[in-house]
Design an enzyme around this catalytic site. Structure first.
Site, PDB file in Angstrom:
ATOM      1  N   LYS A   1      70.576  40.137   9.922  1.00  0.00           N
ATOM      2  CA  LYS A   1      69.542  40.926   9.260  1.00  0.00           C
ATOM      3  C   LYS A   1      68.226  40.161   9.302  1.00  0.00           C
ATOM      4  CE  LYS A   1      68.429  41.158   4.920  1.00  0.00           C
ATOM      5  NZ  LYS A   1      67.938  41.530   3.584  1.00  0.00           N
TER       6      LYS A   1
ATOM      7  N   LYS B   1      62.286  48.306   5.057  1.00  0.00           N
ATOM      8  CA  LYS B   1      62.116  49.231   3.924  1.00  0.00           C
ATOM      9  C   LYS B   1      60.835  50.046   3.995  1.00  0.00           C
ATOM     10  CE  LYS B   1      64.742  46.403   0.597  1.00  0.00           C
ATOM     11  NZ  LYS B   1      64.926  45.134   1.327  1.00  0.00           N
TER      12      LYS B   1
ATOM     13  N   ASP C   1      56.048  55.490   3.609  1.00  0.00           N
ATOM     14  CA  ASP C   1      54.665  55.919   3.866  1.00  0.00           C
ATOM     15  C   ASP C   1      54.703  57.417   4.192  1.00  0.00           C
ATOM     16  OD1 ASP C   1      51.886  55.971   4.645  1.00  0.00           O
ATOM     17  OD2 ASP C   1      52.048  53.852   5.165  1.00  0.00           O
TER      18      ASP C   1
ATOM     19  N   THR D   1      67.732  47.236  -6.759  1.00  0.00           N
ATOM     20  CA  THR D   1      68.605  46.747  -7.841  1.00  0.00           C
ATOM     21  C   THR D   1      67.808  45.967  -8.886  1.00  0.00           C
ATOM     22  OG1 THR D   1      69.177  44.945  -6.363  1.00  0.00           O
ATOM     23  CG2 THR D   1      70.787  46.687  -6.592  1.00  0.00           C
TER      24      THR D   1
ATOM     25  N   ARG E   1      72.945  33.504   1.434  1.00  0.00           N
ATOM     26  CA  ARG E   1      73.173  32.111   1.065  1.00  0.00           C
ATOM     27  C   ARG E   1      74.623  31.624   1.114  1.00  0.00           C
ATOM     28  NH1 ARG E   1      69.425  33.139  -3.947  1.00  0.00           N
ATOM     29  NH2 ARG E   1      70.419  35.155  -3.545  1.00  0.00           N
TER      30      ARG E   1
HETATM   31  O1  C5P Z   1      71.602  35.238  -0.231  1.00  0.00           O
HETATM   32  P1  C5P Z   1      72.180  36.561  -0.612  1.00  0.00           P
HETATM   33  O2  C5P Z   1      73.599  36.761  -0.142  1.00  0.00           O
HETATM   34  O3  C5P Z   1      71.985  36.886  -2.064  1.00  0.00           O
HETATM   35  O4  C5P Z   1      71.297  37.584   0.247  1.00  0.00           O
HETATM   36  C1  C5P Z   1      71.429  38.970   0.101  1.00  0.00           C
HETATM   37  C2  C5P Z   1      70.454  39.681   0.995  1.00  0.00           C
HETATM   38  O5  C5P Z   1      70.480  41.061   0.687  1.00  0.00           O
HETATM   39  C3  C5P Z   1      69.004  39.228   0.816  1.00  0.00           C
HETATM   40  O6  C5P Z   1      68.371  39.359   2.094  1.00  0.00           O
HETATM   41  C4  C5P Z   1      68.447  40.228  -0.163  1.00  0.00           C
HETATM   42  O7  C5P Z   1      67.075  40.415  -0.012  1.00  0.00           O
HETATM   43  C5  C5P Z   1      69.207  41.498   0.225  1.00  0.00           C
HETATM   44  N1  C5P Z   1      69.312  42.503  -0.836  1.00  0.00           N
HETATM   45  C6  C5P Z   1      69.896  42.246  -2.076  1.00  0.00           C
HETATM   46  N2  C5P Z   1      69.979  43.233  -3.011  1.00  0.00           N
HETATM   47  C7  C5P Z   1      69.479  44.437  -2.767  1.00  0.00           C
HETATM   48  C8  C5P Z   1      68.887  44.731  -1.542  1.00  0.00           C
HETATM   49  C9  C5P Z   1      68.822  43.720  -0.583  1.00  0.00           C
HETATM   50  O8  C5P Z   1      70.365  41.134  -2.306  1.00  0.00           O
HETATM   51  N3  C5P Z   1      69.615  45.382  -3.668  1.00  0.00           N
END
Ligand code: C5P
Length: 233
Positions: free
Chosen positions: A33, A62, A65, A120, A213
């Site tokens: 991603k 995301k 527009d 979220t 992460r």
């Molecule tokens: O590091 P982590 O596993 O928390 O990363 C989750 C990814 O998903 C990040 O790129 C974050 O921006 C994205 N994301 C999220 N919650 C959302 C939408 C996108 O954690 N509701």
């Protein structure tokens, strides 16, 4: 069912991203991603480069527009070779339909298109106070946005693994639930509030998990990725 693990490459530069992906052997090319940070830092070339290296790409930009602008922008993103793109369902059904038109390539293929329903980070209080959506629980608003996305012809939504089942219940089994918020059992949840393990996400009906992460910051990212795939797919 095409379950897969998508690694969130939330890095600040092309160099760091390439360095990270070089940890993987030549015959192992994870779905990745690219979010706003990396895209705006490295530019569209990062999409072409990772495609050339053999990765599938979810371009998490995301869009939101007017329909004409989104349509023309999606045409550009589709031309870069993205495999999955997204937008805000709040842009309306007309915007989502225009996006699909823009994504469709001359040969009829197109990247999957996924909608963000409610971020979220938005809670019930902000929904009512800032967005003036009153008299409805946020969960209902999310499902209504998901239904609108499905009616517009989109492929799915981004949601929590904990919502995947209700999204499928309302929008159908084929409608994709792409879910961040995944953590290994006993792992650090960091800033994620509502998390599920890869195995629980699978059992709750996630089609794709987006994992950052727990893989990128692991002592051995390749091992962490393989563990995710083993638990989820
Ligand atoms: O590091 P982590 O596993 O928390 O990363 C989750 C990814 O998903 C990040 O790129 C974050 O921006 C994205 N994301 C999220 N919650 C959302 C939408 C996108 O954690 N509701």
């Amino acid at each position: 069912m095409e379950r897969d693990v998508i690694i969130a490459c939330d890095f600040e530069s092309r160099e760091r991203t390439v360095e990270f992906l070089s940890l993987f052997p030549e015959n192992e090319k994870p779905f990745v991603k690219i979010g706003m940070e990396l895209f705006y830092a490295a530019g569209p070339d990062i999409v072409r480069e990772l495609k050339d290296r053999g990765h599938k790409i979810f371009l998490d930009l995301k869009l939101h527009d007017i329909p004409n602008t989104v349509k023309k922008t999606m045409r550009v993103l589709s031309g870069l070779g993205a495999d999955m793109c997204n937008l805000h369902a709040a842009g309306t059904r007309a915007m989502m339909e225009a996006a699909l038109e823009g994504l469709t390539r001359p040969d009829g293929t197109r990247p999957k298109l996924i909608a963000v329903t409610m971020l979220t980070s938005t809670d019930q209080a902000a929904l009512e106070r800032d967005l003036w959506i009153t008299g409805r629980p946020i969960g209902e608003v999310v499902l209504h946005y998901a239904e609108t996305a499905r009616d517009a012809g989109l492929d799915g939504v981004v949601c929590s693994p904990l919502e995947a089942r209700s999204v499928h219940g309302r929008c159908g089994a084929e409608f994709l639930a792409v879910t961040p918020g995944v953590r290994f059992a006993g792992g650090d949840t960091e800033d994620q509030k509502r998390v599920a393990t890869p195995a629980a996400a699978r059992d709750m009906g996630s089609d794709y998990i987006v994992v950052g992460r727990p893989i990128t910051a692991a002592p051995d990212p390749v091992e962490a990725y393989r563990r995710c795939v083993k638990e989820f797919v």
